[in-house]
Motif scaffolding. Structure first.
Motif, PDB file in Angstrom:
ATOM      1  N   TRP A   1     -34.399  11.423 -43.757  1.00  0.00           N
ATOM      2  CA  TRP A   1     -35.571  10.558 -43.898  1.00  0.00           C
ATOM      3  C   TRP A   1     -36.695  11.249 -44.656  1.00  0.00           C
ATOM      4  O   TRP A   1     -37.528  10.582 -45.277  1.00  0.00           O
ATOM      5  CB  TRP A   1     -36.029  10.056 -42.541  1.00  0.00           C
TER       6      TRP A   1
ATOM      7  N   ASN B   1     -35.741  10.360 -48.125  1.00  0.00           N
ATOM      8  CA  ASN B   1     -35.964   8.932 -48.392  1.00  0.00           C
ATOM      9  C   ASN B   1     -37.445   8.615 -48.539  1.00  0.00           C
ATOM     10  O   ASN B   1     -37.862   7.977 -49.526  1.00  0.00           O
ATOM     11  CB  ASN B   1     -35.348   8.102 -47.262  1.00  0.00           C
TER      12      ASN B   1
ATOM     13  N   SER C   1     -41.970   4.231 -44.379  1.00  0.00           N
ATOM     14  CA  SER C   1     -41.293   4.128 -43.083  1.00  0.00           C
ATOM     15  C   SER C   1     -41.239   2.676 -42.617  1.00  0.00           C
ATOM     16  O   SER C   1     -40.210   2.222 -42.095  1.00  0.00           O
ATOM     17  CB  SER C   1     -42.002   5.001 -42.039  1.00  0.00           C
TER      18      SER C   1
ATOM     19  N   ASN D   1     -38.506   0.775 -44.544  1.00  0.00           N
ATOM     20  CA  ASN D   1     -37.155   1.043 -44.060  1.00  0.00           C
ATOM     21  C   ASN D   1     -36.869   0.351 -42.729  1.00  0.00           C
ATOM     22  O   ASN D   1     -35.726  -0.025 -42.464  1.00  0.00           O
ATOM     23  CB  ASN D   1     -36.934   2.547 -43.927  1.00  0.00           C
TER      24      ASN D   1
END
Length: 336
Positions: free
Chosen positions: A230, A233, A258, A261
């Motif tokens: 993460w 990402n 965040s 996602n």
């Protein structure tokens, strides 16, 4: 292609029609709000080195995810097999309606790792729980920091509490699985029939996988790899926001990334998140002060990169595996 067709057939025509219809409706609504002049200007002025950096981070995320797949598979398959599985999986997520992609992961685990249905399902579910736990915690902590609801020390204390509680909850997940299996057997007997029999078998297989496959070492590696996944990402999304010159602070970029996602958790049927991703990201950018037309244009540009990335990762992974296999074959055939 055969795997895609196998999974696609498992979705009813109604599911496919609903997913395609919702995707098209949401995408049309997004396109009607675009400020095309601003979007063209962002594309023309984009800082391409940062775009390439974002793509590189997405490739690294795919490699880290492949490593995590290996950690969560008790048979400990080789990295090449895990990389192939993840390369196919990221394509299925883009090409299939929501939830069919997860079914694809189960079928991939069964085909390449020789796992039972319950073990494969539990492996996929455990990784999703790790993702949700880490990503949800980041979202909450970033949101509280942005809203200035907690002091720095209160935020740090909450983060420390989450770091303790989340691993414990994941480590003892076999207990609710056992409780569900016991309740099913008490209500329908030790050998229930039909669907209940399959459900009981899945619960028992999942519990066995959890007890033997999720030890302390796997738990720690799983958390570390999930955090790394993460970080790649969210970092890639932050680079994309910076590349098209969005006026977001690093904290705002991380929170938007965040939250974006977490949109995948919403029970809305779309094909590969198309429509939902664009609309959701545009809304999040608008919440952070961007004009709607500019936010929609930015979301389309970012989504183009995010949709293209899985295809690029698949091509690079399969190319690397083919080259590696060819070199290995040449070494075996070389005379001594």
């Amino acid at each position: 292609m055969s795997l895609f067709l196998e999974i696609a057939r498992r979705g009813s025509p109604l599911l496919w029609g609903l997913a395609i219809g919702v995707s098209l409706a949401l995408l049309l609504g997004v396109l009607l709000q675009v400020d095309w002049h601003a979007a063209a200007s962002m594309l023309r002025l984009a800082a391409w080195p940062f775009v390439l950096g974002a793509i590189a981070l997405l490739m690294v995320e795919g490699i880290v995810t492949a490593l995590r797949i290996g950690v969560f598979t008790p048979s400990r398959p080789g990295f090449a097999t895990c990389l192939k599985v993840n390369a196919h999986y990221v394509l299925l997520l883009i090409l299939l309606p929501a939830r069919l992609g997860e079914m694809g992961a189960v079928l991939l685990f069964r085909r390449y790792f020789r796992q039972g249905a319950g073990a494969a399902l539990m492996s996929v579910l455990s990784q999703r729980l790790f993702d949700l736990a880490i990503l949800g915690s980041l979202f909450m902590l970033l949101g509280l920091s942005l809203a200035s609801l907690l002091t720095f020390f209160q935020t740090a204390f909450l983060a420390a509490g989450l770091l303790v509680c989340l691993p414990l909850g994941l480590f003892y997940l076999d207990r609710p699985l056992a409780a569900a299996a016991i309740a099913l057997r008490r209500k329908h007997g030790p050998r229930p029939s039909g669907f209940r029999h399959h459900l009981l078998r899945l619960l028992l297989q999942a519990r066995i996988w959890h007890r033997h496959g999720l030890n302390r070492r796997t738990l720690l590696y799983g958390i570390a790899l999930t955090v790394a996944k993460w970080a790649c990402n969210l970092g890639s999304l932050a680079l994309l926001f910076f590349a098209i010159h969005l006026a977001l602070t690093p904290l705002e970029s991380a929170w938007v990334a965040s939250a974006y996602n977490l949109l995948a958790v919403l029970p809305i049927q779309t094909v590969g998140g198309i429509g939902l991703g664009e609309a959701g990201l545009a809304g999040l950018l608008a919440i952070n002060g961007l004009p709607l037309g500019l936010a929609v244009g930015a979301s389309l540009l970012v989504r183009l990169v995010l949709i293209a990335a899985p295809f690029l990762f698949w091509a690079l992974a399969m190319g690397a595996l083919r080259i590696t296999a060819g070199n290995g074959q040449q070494k075996r055939e070389r005379p001594i």
